[in-house]
Design a protein around this motif. Structure first.
Motif, PDB file in Angstrom:
ATOM      1  N   ASP A 183       5.324  48.996  26.359  1.00 55.80           N
ATOM      2  CA  ASP A 183       5.756  50.040  26.872  1.00 55.80           C
ATOM      3  C   ASP A 183       6.852  50.330  25.558  1.00 55.80           C
ATOM      4  OD1 ASP A 183       8.648  51.249  27.914  1.00 55.80           O
ATOM      5  OD2 ASP A 183       7.567  51.282  29.198  1.00 55.80           O
ATOM      6  N   HIS A 186      10.841  49.759  26.339  1.00 62.98           N
ATOM      7  CA  HIS A 186      10.967  48.673  26.373  1.00 62.98           C
ATOM      8  C   HIS A 186      10.357  47.916  24.601  1.00 62.98           C
ATOM      9  CE1 HIS A 186       9.265  48.537  30.480  1.00 62.98           C
ATOM     10  NE2 HIS A 186      10.204  49.105  30.531  1.00 62.98           N
ATOM     11  N   ASP A 233      16.897  48.835  29.285  1.00 59.62           N
ATOM     12  CA  ASP A 233      15.560  49.475  29.823  1.00 59.62           C
ATOM     13  C   ASP A 233      15.452  50.633  30.332  1.00 59.62           C
ATOM     14  OD1 ASP A 233      13.315  50.389  30.717  1.00 59.62           O
ATOM     15  OD2 ASP A 233      12.770  48.259  32.502  1.00 59.62           O
ATOM     16  N   HIS A 235      14.562  54.738  30.233  1.00 62.28           N
ATOM     17  CA  HIS A 235      12.868  55.682  30.463  1.00 62.28           C
ATOM     18  C   HIS A 235      13.606  56.804  30.034  1.00 62.28           C
ATOM     19  CE1 HIS A 235       9.716  53.310  31.632  1.00 62.28           C
ATOM     20  NE2 HIS A 235      10.364  52.151  31.129  1.00 62.28           N
TER      21      HIS A 235
END
Ligand SMILES: [Zn+2]
Ligand SMILES: [Zn+2]
Length: 287
Positions: A183, A186, A233, A235
């Protein structure tokens, strides 16, 4: 020729299964994607209903007719690292149900958050993951692989480094049934700053140091609202966060990653936002 190149990369979004598993495939088609990630059940509940044979048939039919590549993501509740017997039992049951469901739906990859150490040492917690995954694989033969996701590393969350994921793969008796989901948000939050060409190469050198590239099964392509190393975290839409568009261009044009499915999990109020991010990624692929 250029069109063939562009079409050959698998790019999609995480989409809802509301109304049936096949609906996620239809939604992928709507946003002009050729791949999709879905939850096999509600991601925040332990309970799962048995699959109806019609649901399986309909999914397979639609996947073939729409030509969409599917990936599954396991429930966030699963923690195979736990030292709490109740959580372990539920996690093993839930992960077992999910992998069986993927196999019934012929979904090749199930993405899993490896787990969280809690008050245990990270080494102890990683060993718990290895043991519990081996138990599941021993009990359930089949072709679906579990892709361990790289995590931002907040608190005692495991898999904040390629080393931790490499350790699980190395120690497992069933490493051929394990993979990795990288990810981008991440790994960036965990401290791998790949926003420049040099940083990008350094990150992959680190990756290869611990994990052979063939284990990489899925890329979650997400920009990050928070800076590198923040361990937070959050996005963001592709190109609108702290990672920026250049790094995604490097990713989309890396010959080692051409065949790896790329899934966006960016914020959304509607499908149009997924369509936008999928379009951006496709537009980065150089002809
Ligand atoms: Zn995830
Ligand atoms: Zn995330």
């Amino acid at each position: 020729m250029s069109i063939i190149l562009q079409e050959s990369q698998l790019i999609g979004a995480h989409l809802s299964i509301e109304g049936g598993y096949y609906k996620a495939l239809e939604r992928a088609k709507q946003i002009d994607a050729n791949a999709v990630q879905l939850f096999t059940k509600s991601n925040r509940q332990w309970a799962a209903r048995p699959l109806a044979p019609q649901a399986i048939e309909l999914f397979k039919e639609k996947r073939n007719s729409l030509n969409i590549y599917p990936v599954a993501h396991a429930s966030y509740l699963i923690n195979l690292a736990s030292d709490n017997p109740d959580i372990i039992l539920k996690s093993i049951e839930s992960a077992s149900w999910e992998i069986q469901t993927c196999q019934a739906l012929e979904i090749p990859t199930l993405v899993l958050h490896p787990g969280s150490a809690g008050s245990q040492s990270r080494e102890q917690a990683l060993d718990n993951i290895v043991r519990n995954l081996d138990y599941i694989f021993e009990k359930i033969p089949g072709l679906t692989c579990i892709a361990l996701e790289t995590m931002a590393g907040q608190g005692s969350v495991l898999a904040r480094s390629f080393e931790e994921i490499g350790y699980i793969i190395n120690q497992s008796k069933y490493s051929e049934r394990l993979g990795v989901c990288l990810d981008t948000c991440h790994v960036f939050a965990a401290g791998y700053d790949f926003t420049t060409a040099t940083g990008y190469q350094a990150m992959w050198n680190q990756f290869i140091n611990y994990i052979p590239i063939p284990y990489l099964k899925v890329i979650h392509a997400n920009d990050s609202k928070k800076p590198a190393g923040s361990q937070v975290d959050r996005h963001e839409h592709i190109g609108k966060g702290c990672i920026g568009i250049e790094a995604f261009s490097l990713l989309c044009n890396d010959p080692r990653l051409r065949h790896i499915v790329k899934i966006v999990e960016t914020p959304k109020a509607s499908l149009e936002e997924d369509a936008y991010n999928v379009r951006i990624l496709k537009s980065l692929i150089k002809k």
